[in-house]
Motif scaffolding. Structure first.
Motif, mmCIF file in Angstrom:
data_model
loop_
_atom_site.group_PDB
_atom_site.id
_atom_site.type_symbol
_atom_site.label_atom_id
_atom_site.label_comp_id
_atom_site.label_asym_id
_atom_site.label_seq_id
_atom_site.Cartn_x
_atom_site.Cartn_y
_atom_site.Cartn_z
ATOM 1 N N PHE A 43 0.781 -1.227 -0.130
ATOM 2 C CA PHE A 43 0.057 0.041 -0.029
ATOM 3 C C PHE A 43 0.973 1.258 0.040
ATOM 4 C CE2 PHE A 43 -1.880 3.329 2.674
ATOM 5 C CZ PHE A 43 -2.988 3.695 2.053
ATOM 6 N N SER A 44 1.794 1.225 0.959
ATOM 7 C CA SER A 44 2.670 2.543 1.013
ATOM 8 C C SER A 44 3.536 2.662 -0.366
ATOM 9 C CB SER A 44 3.561 2.466 2.213
ATOM 10 O OG SER A 44 2.906 2.186 3.502
ATOM 11 N N PHE A 45 3.974 1.662 -1.191
ATOM 12 C CA PHE A 45 4.609 1.789 -2.247
ATOM 13 C C PHE A 45 3.612 2.236 -3.283
ATOM 14 C CE2 PHE A 45 7.896 -0.763 -0.423
ATOM 15 C CZ PHE A 45 9.146 -0.063 -0.777
ATOM 16 N N GLY A 46 2.236 2.336 -3.164
ATOM 17 C CA GLY A 46 1.143 2.470 -4.203
ATOM 18 C C GLY A 46 0.984 1.610 -5.144
ATOM 19 N N TRP A 47 1.164 0.147 -4.733
ATOM 20 C CA TRP A 47 0.980 -0.842 -5.579
ATOM 21 C C TRP A 47 -0.469 -1.302 -5.517
ATOM 22 C CZ3 TRP A 47 6.011 -3.796 -3.560
ATOM 23 C CH2 TRP A 47 6.964 -3.136 -4.097
ATOM 24 N N CYS A 48 -1.054 -1.105 -4.175
ATOM 25 C CA CYS A 48 -2.385 -1.353 -3.823
ATOM 26 C C CYS A 48 -3.209 -0.429 -3.046
ATOM 27 C CB CYS A 48 -2.252 -2.980 -3.461
ATOM 28 S SG CYS A 48 -1.887 -3.185 -1.920
ATOM 29 N N ASP A 51 -7.180 -2.256 0.979
ATOM 30 C CA ASP A 51 -7.936 -3.661 1.070
ATOM 31 C C ASP A 51 -7.010 -4.559 0.114
ATOM 32 O OD1 ASP A 51 -8.443 -2.706 -1.413
ATOM 33 O OD2 ASP A 51 -10.892 -2.952 -1.294
ATOM 34 N N GLY A 52 -6.233 -4.018 -0.279
ATOM 35 C CA GLY A 52 -5.409 -5.227 -1.244
ATOM 36 C C GLY A 52 -5.588 -5.199 -2.588
ATOM 37 N N THR A 53 -6.666 -4.364 -3.146
ATOM 38 C CA THR A 53 -6.903 -4.625 -4.463
ATOM 39 C C THR A 53 -5.825 -3.707 -5.309
ATOM 40 O OG1 THR A 53 -8.434 -2.447 -4.331
ATOM 41 C CG2 THR A 53 -9.382 -4.610 -4.471
ATOM 42 N N PRO A 54 -5.492 -4.000 -6.444
ATOM 43 C CA PRO A 54 -4.439 -3.347 -7.235
ATOM 44 C C PRO A 54 -4.661 -1.903 -7.378
ATOM 45 C CG PRO A 54 -4.765 -5.458 -8.205
ATOM 46 C CD PRO A 54 -5.780 -5.331 -7.156
ATOM 47 N N ALA A 55 -3.629 -1.231 -7.389
ATOM 48 C CA ALA A 55 -3.921 0.452 -7.749
ATOM 49 C C ALA A 55 -3.870 0.635 -8.942
ATOM 50 C CB ALA A 55 -2.859 1.093 -6.828
ATOM 51 N N PRO A 56 -4.766 1.345 -9.323
ATOM 52 C CA PRO A 56 -4.908 1.818 -10.739
ATOM 53 C C PRO A 56 -3.695 2.306 -11.589
ATOM 54 C CG PRO A 56 -6.487 3.425 -9.646
ATOM 55 C CD PRO A 56 -5.775 2.457 -8.491
ATOM 56 N N SER A 57 -3.025 3.203 -10.937
ATOM 57 C CA SER A 57 -1.652 3.567 -11.426
ATOM 58 C C SER A 57 -0.570 3.522 -10.488
ATOM 59 C CB SER A 57 -1.841 4.997 -12.024
ATOM 60 O OG SER A 57 -2.125 5.897 -10.995
ATOM 61 N N PRO A 58 -0.077 2.302 -10.241
ATOM 62 C CA PRO A 58 0.844 1.979 -9.418
ATOM 63 C C PRO A 58 2.104 2.759 -9.401
ATOM 64 C CG PRO A 58 0.904 0.282 -10.716
ATOM 65 C CD PRO A 58 -0.312 1.123 -11.497
ATOM 66 N N GLY A 59 2.826 3.208 -8.284
ATOM 67 C CA GLY A 59 4.308 3.224 -7.935
ATOM 68 C C GLY A 59 4.602 4.989 -8.097
ATOM 69 N N GLY A 60 5.821 5.294 -7.730
ATOM 70 C CA GLY A 60 6.212 6.662 -7.510
ATOM 71 C C GLY A 60 6.660 6.945 -8.631
#
Lengths: 350, 350
Positions: A43-48, A51-60
Motif C-alpha cells: 500500500f505504501s509503495f502505491g501498488w495496491c 484492502d489489497g486491490t491493485p492500484a490503478p496507476s501504481p508506483g512513485g
C-alpha cells in the motif's frame, strides 16, 4: 517570479527505465516480508489500495531509482550493484515516509490516506521497521565483496535521516524571532539531512557496493545533500503556493500549520518594517490561523522577499550539486543525465 | 507446582561483570545520537527519568550483555568483538521495547511510563529508529574483517524480530477455538522469533564478528531461540500468576487483556468437559473481563492443565538450549556459565 503551473510533464526516460529495472527486484524483496507488513508496504509503495486491490496507476515517480542507476553508471559500476542499491534506497525512503507521517501527524500522502490512517499507528510502526530491516538485509546480502562497507554507508545515511527528523521536530517548539529562532543555516543543515541524506545515499550506494574510490562516492554524497536542500526549498514553496491539485494538500497548508519553512524563516529574518512586524504578529498569534490569515501571511512572506529567497536558494544549491558531480572525474554521459534530470525535476515544479 | 515467590535475588556475577564492561561503551554510543533521541534513549535504558534527572538505580539486569560476552568467550573471540556485539544487541533490544510498547499499547515498562507515554508516540517512534540505525552502525563499524557478515547476521535477527511481532499482532484477531485458532507450535514459533531471535543474536553476534565457524554460530542462534521460547513461557506464567510487585503489572493482567499466551492456549486446546467449556465461554464473552472474571479464568486455565504445560515447555526448551550449547565444541567454562545463568534466570522467576 515564476508561478506554480501545476503542469504534469511525463516522467523523463531515465526514470521510466529505472522503474522498469528496479521495480521487479523491489517487489521480490517486499514479497519476502511477513504477510502483514508486506501488505501494508505494498500500500505504501502505491501498488495496491488498503484492502489489497491493485492500484490503478501504481508506483512513485522513480526519481531515486534513476539517481541510483545513474550514480552507479557514473563510476562504471555493474548493473547488479545499482539495482540492489536502488532497492535498498526505495525501502529506506518508504520506511521514512511511513514513520514520518506518524511523527508529523500527516493524514494524507500522495492523495491517499497515510499508512497510519489506513492501518493504525502500531501496524504502521511495524511496517516501517520491517522495511528498515529489509533494506539492511538487501545491502548486507549483496555480492561483490564491498557489502560491509556499503552497509556502514547505508547506516550512516539512516543516522543522518533520523538526525534531520529530530531537528525538524525540535524546530516546531522554537520561537520565530530572537536568539533561539531557527537560522537559515540551521534550517538548510536539517534539510540536507532529512531530504539530502537519502538522495546522497541513492547516488552513492551502488558505487560503494562496487568499490568506487572515496573521492567519487564523497562527491556523490555531497551532490545528493545539496540537491536535498534544493528540493526541500521547492517543497516549501509548494507547501505555500502549490496547486492543491498537484500537492494533494490544501492551499497555504504549511502556513495553516505554522510550519517553519525556508520562505517563512527567510521573510521573518529579513523582515523589519510594517510587513515584518505584521508577519511576526500573525505567526505568533494565539488564534489558530484560518484561510484568510494564511492568505495574508503568504502575501506578507512574498512581500518580505521570502519567496524569492527560497527560489534563489533552490537554484544555488542545485548549481552546487552540479559542480560536485562535474568535478569528480565521473563518466560524463551519466553525469549529464543526472544534471538534466535534477534540473528538470526542479524546474517543472516551479 | 512451584509458586511465584517474587523473590529478588541479586544479579549473578556474570551479569554484573558484563554490565561493568558493556555499559560505558553503550553510553558512549548513545551519546553520539542527536540530543533529542539521546535523552529519550537514556530514559528507555533506565539511566534517567523523563525530565533528565539521573535514575536512582539505573540499568537493566544485564542478562543480554552477559550472554553476549559468554557467547564470545565460548568461541574464544576477543573481548572487543564481544563488547561491540553486546552494545548492538542492547540497542536493538531497547529499540524493540520502545516500538513494541507503541504497538501493544502498553503504558508501563519496568515500573515507569513507557517511552511513548512519557514523550509522545512520534518522538518514541523516532527514538526507536535512532537506536536501530545506531545498532547497525555499531556492527558495521566494528573492526576485525567480519563486520559485513556480522551486519547481515544482525539484519536477519532484526527481520526475525519483526516477523515475531507481526505474528503476535495477527494472533490478537484470531479465534480461541476452531480451525483458525492459534496452535501451540505456531505460538512457540512466534516466541522463538519475538523473544528468541534477540537472545540468539546476543549469543552469536560476537562470534560472527570474530569469524567463528558457522557450526558454532548456528548452535548459538538455535540455543538463543530455544531459550527465548522458554523465557516467553515463563513471562506468560508471570503475566497471569506473577506478583504485581515484581512484574509491575496488575494481577492476571494478560487475562484482563485476553492476551493469547501459552498457558491459556494450552488450556483451551486441552480443555473439554465443563472446565474447557466455561473457559472458552469466558474468553469469548462480549463483556470486558473484570477482576472476578480474570480470577475465575486463571483458576480454569490451571485446572485444565495450562499452567503445568507452560512450565513443562519452559523446562523442555531450556534443556534443548543447553543440549545445543553442549554439542557444538564450545569452550566448556563459558558454556557451563551460560547454562548456569539461564537455569538461574528461569528458576528464580518460577
Amino acid at each position: 517570479m515564476p508561478t506554480q503551473t501545476g503542469l504534469r510533464t511525463p516522467a523523463p526516460q531515465a526514470t521510466a527505465r529505472a522503474r522498469e529495472l528496479v521495480e521487479p527486484a523491489l517487489r521480490a524483496a517486499v514479497a519476502t516480508l511477513h504477510p502483514l507488513p508486506a501488505r501494508m508496504a505494498a500500500f505504501s509503495f502505491g501498488w495496491c489500495e488498503a484492502d489489497g486491490t491493485p492500484a490503478p496507476s501504481p508506483g512513485g515517480k522513480g526519481v531515486r531509482q534513476a539517481f541510483a542507476l545513474l550514480g552507479a553508471e557514473a563510476v562504471g559500476a555493474p548493473e547488479e550493484a545499482a539495482v540492489q542499491a536502488a532497492v535498498a534506497v526505495e525501502l529506506v525512503h518508504t520506511f521514512s515516509l511511513v514513520h514520518d507521517d506518524i511523527m508529523d501527524g500527516d493524514e494524507r500522502r500522495r492523495h491517499r490516506d497515510a499508512a497510519w490512517k489506513a492501518f493504525g499507528t502500531g501496524p504502521a510502526v511495524l511496517t516501517g521497521d520491517a522495511l528498515f530491516a529489509l533494506a539492511v538485509q538487501t545491502v548486507a546480502g549483496a555480492g561483490g565483496g564491498h557489502a560491509g562497507r556499503a552497509v556502514a554507508h547505508l547506516a550512516d545515511c539512516l543516522g543522518e535521516l533520523v538526525r534531520g527528523q529530530a531537528d525538524d521536530l525540535l524546530f516546531e517548539d522554537r520561537p520565530w524571532t530572537g536568539p533561539d529562532a531557527v537560522s537559515i543555516p540551521e534550517y538548510e543543515a536539517m534539510a540536507g539531512r532529512k531530504t539530502g541524506a537519502l538522495l546522497g545515499c541513492a547516488l552513492s550506494l551502488g558505487p560503494v557496493l562496487a568499490g568506487a574510490p572515496a573521492l567519487q562516492t564523497g562527491a556523490l554524497v555531497e551532490a545528493g545533500r545539496r540537491l536535498g536542500v534544493a528540493f526541500q526549498a521547492v517543497d516549501d514553496l509548494l507547501g505555500i503556493w502549490g496547486d492543491p491539485l498537484t500537492t494533494g494538500k490544501p492551499v497555504h497548508s504549511d502556513l495553516l500549520r505554522r510550519k517553519k519553512t525556508l520562505p517563512v524563516l527567510a521573510a521573518v529574518a529579513r523582515g523589519g518594517g510594517a510587513t515584518g512586524r505584521e508577519l511576526t504578529r500573525l505567526l505568533g498569534s494565539e488564534t489558530v490561523p484560518d484561510a484568510t490569515a494564511a492568505q495574508r501571511a503568504a502575501a506578507l512572506v512574498e512581500a518580505a522577499g521570502g519567496r524569492g529567497f527560497a527560489l534563489e536558494e533552490a537554484r544555488r544549491h542545485a548549481a552546487a550539486a552540479q559542480a560536485c558531480l562535474r568535478g569528480a572525474g565521473l563518466v560524463e554521459s551519466a553525469t549529464g543525465e543526472l544534471v538534466a534530470l535534477s534540473a528538470q525535476l526542479l524546474e517543472r515544479r516551479l
